[in-house]
Design an enzyme around this catalytic site. Sequence first.
Site, PDB file in Angstrom:
ATOM      1  N   LEU A 157       0.814  -1.218   0.000  1.00  0.00           N
ATOM      2  CA  LEU A 157       0.000   0.000   0.000  1.00  0.00           C
ATOM      3  C   LEU A 157       0.845   1.263   0.000  1.00  0.00           C
ATOM      4  O   LEU A 157       0.567   2.210  -0.733  1.00  0.00           O
ATOM      5  CB  LEU A 157      -0.906  -0.004   1.243  1.00  0.00           C
ATOM      6  CG  LEU A 157      -2.079  -0.974   1.179  1.00  0.00           C
ATOM      7  CD1 LEU A 157      -2.573  -1.317   2.586  1.00  0.00           C
ATOM      8  CD2 LEU A 157      -3.225  -0.364   0.363  1.00  0.00           C
ATOM      9  N   SER A 169      -6.967  -1.373  10.953  1.00  0.00           N
ATOM     10  CA  SER A 169      -7.264  -2.626  10.252  1.00  0.00           C
ATOM     11  C   SER A 169      -8.613  -3.145  10.735  1.00  0.00           C
ATOM     12  O   SER A 169      -9.000  -2.915  11.888  1.00  0.00           O
ATOM     13  CB  SER A 169      -6.182  -3.652  10.588  1.00  0.00           C
ATOM     14  OG  SER A 169      -6.635  -4.956  10.308  1.00  0.00           O
ATOM     15  N   TYR A 183      -1.840  -7.645  17.033  1.00  0.00           N
ATOM     16  CA  TYR A 183      -2.029  -6.724  15.903  1.00  0.00           C
ATOM     17  C   TYR A 183      -3.345  -5.950  16.056  1.00  0.00           C
ATOM     18  O   TYR A 183      -3.397  -4.735  15.862  1.00  0.00           O
ATOM     19  CB  TYR A 183      -2.027  -7.576  14.635  1.00  0.00           C
ATOM     20  CG  TYR A 183      -2.183  -6.843  13.334  1.00  0.00           C
ATOM     21  CD1 TYR A 183      -1.144  -6.104  12.781  1.00  0.00           C
ATOM     22  CD2 TYR A 183      -3.376  -6.929  12.616  1.00  0.00           C
ATOM     23  CE1 TYR A 183      -1.289  -5.460  11.556  1.00  0.00           C
ATOM     24  CE2 TYR A 183      -3.533  -6.299  11.398  1.00  0.00           C
ATOM     25  CZ  TYR A 183      -2.485  -5.555  10.865  1.00  0.00           C
ATOM     26  OH  TYR A 183      -2.637  -4.932   9.655  1.00  0.00           O
ATOM     27  N   ALA A 243      -2.987  -3.252  18.649  1.00  0.00           N
ATOM     28  CA  ALA A 243      -2.174  -2.135  18.163  1.00  0.00           C
ATOM     29  C   ALA A 243      -2.966  -1.299  17.159  1.00  0.00           C
ATOM     30  O   ALA A 243      -2.955  -0.069  17.194  1.00  0.00           O
ATOM     31  CB  ALA A 243      -0.896  -2.667  17.531  1.00  0.00           C
ATOM     32  N   LYS A 244      -3.678  -1.983  16.261  1.00  0.00           N
ATOM     33  CA  LYS A 244      -4.385  -1.265  15.197  1.00  0.00           C
ATOM     34  C   LYS A 244      -5.525  -0.404  15.754  1.00  0.00           C
ATOM     35  O   LYS A 244      -5.788   0.690  15.262  1.00  0.00           O
ATOM     36  CB  LYS A 244      -4.920  -2.249  14.155  1.00  0.00           C
ATOM     37  CG  LYS A 244      -3.823  -2.781  13.224  1.00  0.00           C
ATOM     38  CD  LYS A 244      -3.060  -1.644  12.602  1.00  0.00           C
ATOM     39  CE  LYS A 244      -2.301  -1.996  11.360  1.00  0.00           C
ATOM     40  NZ  LYS A 244      -1.439  -0.890  10.912  1.00  0.00           N
TER      41      LYS A 244
HETATM   42  P1  NAI Z   1       3.557  -4.669   3.163  1.00  0.00           P
HETATM   43  O1  NAI Z   1       4.286  -5.683   4.001  1.00  0.00           O
HETATM   44  O2  NAI Z   1       3.448  -4.915   1.723  1.00  0.00           O
HETATM   45  O3  NAI Z   1       4.213  -3.264   3.412  1.00  0.00           O
HETATM   46  C1  NAI Z   1       4.603  -2.846   4.674  1.00  0.00           C
HETATM   47  C2  NAI Z   1       5.961  -2.193   4.512  1.00  0.00           C
HETATM   48  O4  NAI Z   1       6.358  -1.668   5.771  1.00  0.00           O
HETATM   49  C3  NAI Z   1       7.034  -3.173   4.112  1.00  0.00           C
HETATM   50  O5  NAI Z   1       7.694  -2.751   2.929  1.00  0.00           O
HETATM   51  C4  NAI Z   1       7.978  -3.178   5.287  1.00  0.00           C
HETATM   52  O6  NAI Z   1       9.358  -3.318   4.937  1.00  0.00           O
HETATM   53  C5  NAI Z   1       7.736  -1.841   5.928  1.00  0.00           C
HETATM   54  N1  NAI Z   1       8.099  -1.813   7.331  1.00  0.00           N
HETATM   55  C6  NAI Z   1       7.875  -2.772   8.236  1.00  0.00           C
HETATM   56  N2  NAI Z   1       8.369  -2.383   9.437  1.00  0.00           N
HETATM   57  C7  NAI Z   1       8.908  -1.174   9.259  1.00  0.00           C
HETATM   58  C8  NAI Z   1       9.567  -0.278  10.128  1.00  0.00           C
HETATM   59  N3  NAI Z   1       9.764  -0.569  11.419  1.00  0.00           N
HETATM   60  N4  NAI Z   1      10.005   0.901   9.640  1.00  0.00           N
HETATM   61  C9  NAI Z   1       9.829   1.206   8.336  1.00  0.00           C
HETATM   62  N5  NAI Z   1       9.232   0.370   7.458  1.00  0.00           N
HETATM   63  C10 NAI Z   1       8.777  -0.802   7.922  1.00  0.00           C
HETATM   64  O7  NAI Z   1       2.146  -4.509   3.839  1.00  0.00           O
HETATM   65  P2  NAI Z   1       0.822  -3.714   3.381  1.00  0.00           P
HETATM   66  O8  NAI Z   1      -0.222  -4.715   3.261  1.00  0.00           O
HETATM   67  O9  NAI Z   1       1.069  -2.795   2.296  1.00  0.00           O
HETATM   68  O10 NAI Z   1       0.512  -2.934   4.716  1.00  0.00           O
HETATM   69  C11 NAI Z   1       0.610  -1.554   4.863  1.00  0.00           C
HETATM   70  C12 NAI Z   1      -0.089  -1.131   6.116  1.00  0.00           C
HETATM   71  O11 NAI Z   1      -1.467  -1.426   5.993  1.00  0.00           O
HETATM   72  C13 NAI Z   1       0.349  -1.874   7.372  1.00  0.00           C
HETATM   73  O12 NAI Z   1       0.345  -0.982   8.466  1.00  0.00           O
HETATM   74  C14 NAI Z   1      -0.683  -2.933   7.565  1.00  0.00           C
HETATM   75  O13 NAI Z   1      -0.767  -3.356   8.886  1.00  0.00           O
HETATM   76  C15 NAI Z   1      -1.894  -2.205   7.100  1.00  0.00           C
HETATM   77  N6  NAI Z   1      -2.988  -3.062   6.704  1.00  0.00           N
HETATM   78  C16 NAI Z   1      -2.928  -3.770   5.553  1.00  0.00           C
HETATM   79  C17 NAI Z   1      -3.994  -4.555   5.171  1.00  0.00           C
HETATM   80  C18 NAI Z   1      -3.998  -5.278   3.884  1.00  0.00           C
HETATM   81  O14 NAI Z   1      -5.060  -5.841   3.533  1.00  0.00           O
HETATM   82  N7  NAI Z   1      -2.909  -5.295   3.124  1.00  0.00           N
HETATM   83  C19 NAI Z   1      -5.188  -4.701   6.027  1.00  0.00           C
HETATM   84  C20 NAI Z   1      -5.168  -3.863   7.158  1.00  0.00           C
HETATM   85  C21 NAI Z   1      -4.080  -3.097   7.479  1.00  0.00           C
END
Ligand code: NAI
Length: 719
Positions: free
Chosen positions: A20, A150, A163, A166-167
Amino acid sequence: MTKLSFDGRVAVVTGAGAGLGRAYALLFASRGAKVVVNDLGGGRHGDGKSFNAADKVVEEIKSNGGTAVADYNSVVEGEKIIETAMNNFGRVDILVNNAGILRDRSFARISDQDWDLIHAVHVKGSFKTTQAAFPIFKKQNYGRIIMTASNSGVYGNFGQANYSAAKLGLVGLANTVSIEGRKNNIHCNVIVPTAASRLTEDILPPDLFQELRPELIAPVVAYLCHESCEDTGAIIDSAVGWAAKVHMVRGEGSHLRNSIAEDVTIENVRDNWSKVVDMNNAKRVNSIEEATGGIMSNLQALQEGKTSAPPGVIIDEVLLCPRDFIVYALGIGASISNPTDLKYLYENHEDFIPLPTYFILPGINQSMSSNIIASALPPGKEANFSNILHGEQYIEIVGNLPQGECALTSRSFVTEVLDKGSGLIAIVDNELTDKNGNVVAKTQLSTFVVGAGGFGGPRKSTKAVECVPKPNRKADAVMEQKTSLDQAALYRLSGDINPLHIDQQMATISGFKKPILHGLCTLGFSARHVLAQYGNNDPNQMKCLKARFVKPVYPGQTLVTSMWVNGNRIHFETSVKETNDVVISGAFIDLKSGPKVVPQAAAMSGLKSDGVFARIQDGVKQQPDKAKSVNGVFLYNITSDGKQVKQWTLDLKTPAVYEGSPKSGKADTTLVISDDDMVDLSTGKLNPQVAFMKGKLKITGNIMLTQKLVPLLKADAKL
Ligand code: NAI
C-alpha cells in the site's frame, strides 16, 4: 474537472517500499508532491533490513518524472524520517503512517516479543513519526496525517490479538491527534485498508487477492491528505474501489435504578439488560463532551424523577413524523385514487392527519423490541418470535389525533398472564402521552404464547377488553379491497420486520405456504373501511377498536369487511374473498358520534366533484385576495342518488376550502347540488341559471353572493 494537485507539498510515506505504501508514494509523486519513501526493507515479521525496497520505489518515481528520496530508518525512530524530509525538501505537509508487520499467533501463544514488536512498529512508530512532524505542521498551520488501522482491530480476527490491539490503538491515537491538531489546520484520519500485499497473501482467499489492488485504495488516502478535504478524526474503510466511513455508536441505554437515592444491584442490571444492549436507536456520539453530556443529562433526569420506570414497565420516547404516518397509510391500503385519502398521504394537505390505528404501533414495537413479555412469564416458560401469536388488539383514542410531527412517551407493561392450558396469554397495556403528559391513546395487546401454559395461573382475565360477537343478521354494509402482492413488504416498513412476512424460508418453517400479511395490516384495512363507510372518513371519529385475529391472510388476497350498525358501535368481521375464511372476528369500532352513512361508491372511490373542489382549493391558495373579494362563506351539500354524500365549505373570507361544514360560524349561502351537476357546472356544460330554474341547484341564504362566485368556479377560471 480540475485535477487535485499536490504541487509544492512534501509527503512522507512510511513503509513505502512495498504494498500500500508504494502505491501511495507513486500517486502522491504523480500529482506533484515531493515524496520521502521510507522503508527499512525488513521481512514480513519485522526481521532483517535492506535498502532495496525504498530505493526501487524512489527509482520508479524518478523514472516517471517525479521527485523522491529514500529513507531507511525504522519508524520507531520516526524523528529521523522527518529529518530526512526537512534536510532534502525543507518542509513536510503530509505524513502517512503506513509501515507495518505481522506476528500472528493464537492469543495463548503470543510471546512478549510478538506483542512488543507489533506495538513498537505500529503504535510507537506512528507516535514517534507523528510527534516529530507535529511541531512543523503547527508552525506552518497545515498538516495532513494518516494512521493505518485494520478490520482486525475494528472487529477482531483470530490469531491477531497483538495486531488487533495495536491497530485499534491507532484509532485512539488519531482521535486525540485530530482534536489537538484542529486549531492548526492539522487533520488526522484513519484508513482501514484491505489490499493484496505480502501481509495478506496467506490470509485472503486467492480469487479475492487478485482484485484487491493497493492502487484502488491510494486515491482515498490521497484525497484525505489533500488540502480540500475537510474531514478529520474520520475512520475510512476502503477496498476494491469502494470506501465508507466507519464509526462507533452508542445505544440509548437504560437507567439501572429508579431514583438517585437508590444503589444499583446486580439484579437491576439483569432486569434492564435487554435495554442496555439494545442498539435499535443507537447514535453516533461525536465528542467526549457529548458522551459525558449524555451521562449528565441522564443523571439530571434521574434527579428530577423523570425516568423512574417501575419494575416491569418500559418507557420509551417516540418521535413520529409525517413520513411515518404516510408509510403506514400506504401499508394499510390508503390510496390517492380515493381523494379523501389524500389527507393521509400528503404532508402538505391542510387536513393532514394519521390514521388512528397507527397508534397501535408504538406499543407493539416496544413489546417486540424488549423482553417485556418474556420477563413476565412464569419460570421455565419462554416467549420468542417462533412461539408467539398476536391474538387480540384493542386501541382507544383518548384525545384528538396528533397532526404532523410529534414526540410521544410510550409506556408498556404486562397487565396479566393467563394460563390457557396449551399456551398462555400475556396481556400488555400501552399508553401514549404527549409532551404535556396528556394521554393520546391506550392500547392493549393480547399475545398467545404457544406451549407455555399449564403453570396453574388464572384462566380468565379481569382486565382485558373483550371481543363482542357480531349481530345475528345480514351485514348492513360490506366493503372489499384487494391487497397488493407487495402489501406485507410495504407494511413492514412501519416497524414489524418479522421475517415471517417477507421471507419464504421463514414462512415454510412456520407452516405457511407463503409469507403472510401482518394481522395489524389487515386490521388497518378494515378500520379504514369502517371509517369510510360510517365515519365520514374522519379519523377523529374513532373512539376505540377491538379485534381478534383468527386466520392469516396472504398478500394479494381480497379483504372483505362486513359491518353492522348498533348505535355508535360498528361491529365488523373481515374475511378473505378468495377463500371465504374469516380472518378477523368479534371486532368493533365505537364512533365518537352516530354513524354517518356514506354511500359505498363515495366512501371508497370519492366523488367526481372532489376534483372540482380540489381545483378550487388550489386556486384559493394561489390567489387568496381574489377569493377574499367575494367575502362569503358557502356550504355545498353534494348529493348522489338523491342523498347527501358530502359537504364542502368554501370559506372565502379566510379564505379556505375544506370538506365538511364551516369550522366556525355559519354559511352565508348553502347550495345543494348533485355530484354530476357540480362537475357539469364547473365545465360550463350546465348553466347555473338553468340549473337553478330546473331545481338542479338549490340555494338558500344570501343568493346574491353566488352571482360573485359563479364566474370564478368555471374550469378555465383561475379560481
Ligand atoms: P507490506 O508488508 O506490503 O508493506 C509494509 C511495509 O512496511 C514493508 O515494505 C515493510 O518493509 C515496511 N516496514 C515494516 N516495518 C517497518 C519499520 N519498522 N520501519 C519502516 N518500514 C517498515 O504490507 P501492506 O499490506 O502494504 O501494509 C501496509 C499497512 O497497511 C500496514 O500498516 C498494515 O498493517 C496495514 N494493513 C494492511 C492490510 C492489507 O489488507 N494489506 C489490512 C489492514 C491493514
